[in-house]
Write a protein that holds these residues in place. Sequence first.
Motif, PDB file in Angstrom:
ATOM      1  N   ILE A  30       0.858  -1.359   0.093  1.00  0.00           N
ATOM      2  CA  ILE A  30       0.019  -0.150   0.028  1.00  0.00           C
ATOM      3  C   ILE A  30       1.000   1.196  -0.026  1.00  0.00           C
ATOM      4  CG2 ILE A  30      -1.789   1.260   1.309  1.00  0.00           C
ATOM      5  CD1 ILE A  30      -2.761  -1.327   2.273  1.00  0.00           C
ATOM      6  N   TYR A  31       0.525   2.354  -0.746  1.00  0.00           N
ATOM      7  CA  TYR A  31       1.253   3.435  -1.006  1.00  0.00           C
ATOM      8  C   TYR A  31       0.357   4.581  -0.489  1.00  0.00           C
ATOM      9  CZ  TYR A  31       4.531   0.712  -3.862  1.00  0.00           C
ATOM     10  OH  TYR A  31       5.260  -0.348  -4.422  1.00  0.00           O
ATOM     11  N   PRO A  32       0.154   4.749   0.802  1.00  0.00           N
ATOM     12  CA  PRO A  32      -0.817   5.732   1.270  1.00  0.00           C
ATOM     13  C   PRO A  32      -0.039   7.210   0.722  1.00  0.00           C
ATOM     14  CG  PRO A  32      -0.128   4.336   3.035  1.00  0.00           C
ATOM     15  CD  PRO A  32       0.952   4.244   1.996  1.00  0.00           C
ATOM     16  N   ARG A  33      -1.391   8.006   0.103  1.00  0.00           N
ATOM     17  CA  ARG A  33      -0.973   9.296  -0.600  1.00  0.00           C
ATOM     18  C   ARG A  33      -0.951  10.168   0.882  1.00  0.00           C
ATOM     19  NH1 ARG A  33      -2.319  12.735  -5.003  1.00  0.00           N
ATOM     20  NH2 ARG A  33      -2.896  10.599  -6.158  1.00  0.00           N
ATOM     21  N   SER A  34      -0.148  11.439   0.768  1.00  0.00           N
ATOM     22  CA  SER A  34      -0.290  12.161   1.882  1.00  0.00           C
ATOM     23  C   SER A  34      -1.463  12.983   1.981  1.00  0.00           C
ATOM     24  CB  SER A  34       0.980  13.098   1.967  1.00  0.00           C
ATOM     25  OG  SER A  34       1.026  13.770   0.638  1.00  0.00           O
ATOM     26  N   VAL A  35      -1.772  13.517   3.015  1.00  0.00           N
ATOM     27  CA  VAL A  35      -3.160  14.000   3.009  1.00  0.00           C
ATOM     28  C   VAL A  35      -2.969  15.160   4.188  1.00  0.00           C
ATOM     29  CG1 VAL A  35      -4.046  12.418   4.847  1.00  0.00           C
ATOM     30  CG2 VAL A  35      -5.705  13.651   3.519  1.00  0.00           C
ATOM     31  N   GLN A  36      -3.897  16.385   4.101  1.00  0.00           N
ATOM     32  CA  GLN A  36      -4.014  17.304   4.966  1.00  0.00           C
ATOM     33  C   GLN A  36      -5.377  17.639   5.459  1.00  0.00           C
ATOM     34  OE1 GLN A  36      -1.710  19.661   2.178  1.00  0.00           O
ATOM     35  NE2 GLN A  36      -0.010  18.557   3.355  1.00  0.00           N
ATOM     36  N   ALA A 118      -3.603   7.119  18.347  1.00  0.00           N
ATOM     37  CA  ALA A 118      -2.716   7.048  19.450  1.00  0.00           C
ATOM     38  C   ALA A 118      -1.964   5.815  19.581  1.00  0.00           C
ATOM     39  CB  ALA A 118      -3.400   7.325  20.780  1.00  0.00           C
ATOM     40  N   CYS A 119      -2.379   4.772  18.922  1.00  0.00           N
ATOM     41  CA  CYS A 119      -1.624   3.219  18.885  1.00  0.00           C
ATOM     42  C   CYS A 119      -0.172   3.398  18.546  1.00  0.00           C
ATOM     43  CB  CYS A 119      -2.486   2.295  18.191  1.00  0.00           C
ATOM     44  SG  CYS A 119      -1.771   0.794  18.006  1.00  0.00           S
ATOM     45  N   PRO A 120       0.650   2.838  19.049  1.00  0.00           N
ATOM     46  CA  PRO A 120       2.230   2.828  18.763  1.00  0.00           C
ATOM     47  C   PRO A 120       2.246   2.499  17.253  1.00  0.00           C
ATOM     48  CG  PRO A 120       1.823   2.153  20.881  1.00  0.00           C
ATOM     49  CD  PRO A 120       0.476   2.149  20.607  1.00  0.00           C
ATOM     50  N   GLN A 121       1.481   1.439  16.967  1.00  0.00           N
ATOM     51  CA  GLN A 121       1.563   1.032  15.529  1.00  0.00           C
ATOM     52  C   GLN A 121       1.360   1.816  14.663  1.00  0.00           C
ATOM     53  OE1 GLN A 121       3.026  -1.589  14.393  1.00  0.00           O
ATOM     54  NE2 GLN A 121       2.402  -1.501  12.116  1.00  0.00           N
ATOM     55  N   PHE A 216       7.603  -2.168   7.549  1.00  0.00           N
ATOM     56  CA  PHE A 216       7.281  -3.132   6.542  1.00  0.00           C
ATOM     57  C   PHE A 216       5.732  -3.762   6.531  1.00  0.00           C
ATOM     58  CE2 PHE A 216      11.670  -3.338   6.446  1.00  0.00           C
ATOM     59  CZ  PHE A 216      12.180  -2.982   5.350  1.00  0.00           C
ATOM     60  N   MET A 217       5.489  -4.115   8.080  1.00  0.00           N
ATOM     61  CA  MET A 217       4.112  -4.783   8.304  1.00  0.00           C
ATOM     62  C   MET A 217       2.862  -3.725   8.158  1.00  0.00           C
ATOM     63  SD  MET A 217       4.784  -8.004   9.031  1.00  0.00           S
ATOM     64  CE  MET A 217       3.810  -8.757  10.038  1.00  0.00           C
ATOM     65  N   ARG A 218       3.292  -2.753   8.750  1.00  0.00           N
ATOM     66  CA  ARG A 218       2.413  -1.839   8.923  1.00  0.00           C
ATOM     67  C   ARG A 218       0.735  -2.037   9.029  1.00  0.00           C
ATOM     68  NH1 ARG A 218       4.956   2.371   4.391  1.00  0.00           N
ATOM     69  NH2 ARG A 218       6.707   2.854   5.539  1.00  0.00           N
ATOM     70  N   GLU A 219      -0.167  -1.823   8.183  1.00  0.00           N
ATOM     71  CA  GLU A 219      -1.411  -2.240   8.302  1.00  0.00           C
ATOM     72  C   GLU A 219      -1.731  -3.683   8.367  1.00  0.00           C
ATOM     73  OE1 GLU A 219       0.193  -1.651   5.228  1.00  0.00           O
ATOM     74  OE2 GLU A 219      -0.481  -3.548   4.197  1.00  0.00           O
ATOM     75  N   GLN A 220      -0.705  -4.502   8.049  1.00  0.00           N
ATOM     76  CA  GLN A 220      -0.878  -5.836   8.212  1.00  0.00           C
ATOM     77  C   GLN A 220      -0.771  -6.209   9.730  1.00  0.00           C
ATOM     78  OE1 GLN A 220       1.381  -8.666   5.387  1.00  0.00           O
ATOM     79  NE2 GLN A 220       2.293  -6.574   4.998  1.00  0.00           N
ATOM     80  N   VAL A 221      -0.138  -5.404  10.710  1.00  0.00           N
ATOM     81  CA  VAL A 221      -0.310  -5.582  12.146  1.00  0.00           C
ATOM     82  C   VAL A 221      -1.917  -5.568  12.441  1.00  0.00           C
ATOM     83  CG1 VAL A 221       0.601  -5.011  14.283  1.00  0.00           C
ATOM     84  CG2 VAL A 221       2.101  -5.121  12.597  1.00  0.00           C
TER      85      VAL A 221
END
Length: 480
Positions: A30-36, A118-121, A216-221
């Motif tokens: 996944i390549y999340p686009r930056s957002v404001q 707030a989750c550390p992940q 690496f794991m990011r959203e998979q966690v």
Amino acid sequence: MPIIPVPAATDPAAADEPEMTSLYVAHQKIYPRSVQGIFAYWRWMLVFLTQLVFYGLPWLEWGQRQAVLFDLGARRFYVFGFVLYPQDFIYLSAILVISAFALFLFTAVAGRLWCGFACPQTVYSEIFLWIERKVEGDRSARMRLDAADLSLHKVFKKSSKHLLWVALALWTGFTFVGYFTPIHVLGMAFLTGSMGSWEIFWVFFYAFATYGNAGFMREQVCKYMCPYARFQSAMFDKDTLIVSYLAERGEPRGARSKKADPKQLGLGDCVDCSLCVQVCPTGIDIRKGLQYECIGCGACIDVCDGVMDKVGYAKGLIQFTTQNAQSHHWSRQQTWRRVLRGRVLVYTAILLAVTVALLWSLAVRQPFKVDVVRDRAVLARIVAGGQIENVYRLQVMNAAEKMLYFKIEAEGLPGLSMATEHIVSVPATESKWVPVRLHLPYDATTPGSHTIHFQITSFVDNDEEVLGKVVEQSAFLVPR
Ligand code: SF4
Ligand code: SF4
């Protein structure tokens, strides 16, 4: 990879040939686009706040020591002005109860607020992603770089990113260990190459976990490892605020020119730009409805509000709202009235009660603790002068940051006296085992076990102002 045979139904010739279907789909990066926007702002505020606390706290001094230090070796926790012993486990239990009820409350009110903000992940993924963006660029640049053939440019970009990631991960691991070993000592040990094996292990283990999970794991966690995503549905109901796409307003979706009237085209407000999917850190399409992968970060709300602004429609096509509000078309006030429902008020009341009890208990806490242990080797014996002697060991724990004096007295039986020193001193934050011998005239009472009480009074200076008093129960044995 497990493969299951599925009978092919359409081709009679292949009826006997089972079709093979994989139960797993290869992970799509996944390549999340930056957002404001407002939610991005608050997410970054929480990143700053939590990391300021995490990285800064171990460097904070309190008197002559580190303000927050969990000294496992000495079995003592230092938290600002408090010195906590294993016997203070009740405070840890209270903090766990408070955390649990805070989680229940926030989830009942607004779903996965904790996960999204707030989750550390989430926090570390956000920081690692920020580094990735700075080095490799935003979504399309990163996608192009990953698809490009190996080149000097690609190696440079990738190695720069990993170097920064590793440095941050190691700093995180070092900070984590700094909560258990005084961080100045740890820093010196690091510089002189004299860190202990356990410290090295934990610095690298924590760094490796941070690097792997956030890089690496990011959203998979969140999707596959975190149990919270699985049981959150038990805490949701139709009055919980969740990130929702207003399908009635948005559908049918479709591209159109800015000047076109969507009603004439038979279209809803969704211009089908797919930006809400591109910014999503878990890669889902919120337009398909509530999904367990949604961490409630609000990135899709921010980006969609921007799109609505550009095309001149009202904001809020994606918004935090409840299922009931959507189906009954409630106003904001009506929605909030229902959000503050009985369950939320009960969680709030319990949370407040436990928090007040914890604060009160800390405020009136004695600056010392005493444990009385009977000497099992000597139950009772007759000593010179015809006295019955019982022997005890008192563990006196000084939880103050100065030397304290303790006066030990025993009562509960007529003629009961102490045959050992009445006054003992215990240095700041130390504990001491004190042997105590009690004497009782032979015929003072009947044989058997008798309840007695030790009264321990603490002073700052010998026979000066009383700091506190504790009474501990024990037993005095009179032999037949
Ligand atoms: S960002 Fe908004 S307008 Fe664009 S696809 Fe998503 S919901 Fe539709
Ligand atoms: S759907 Fe929206 S709120 Fe949910 S995780 Fe994706 S971007 Fe965040």
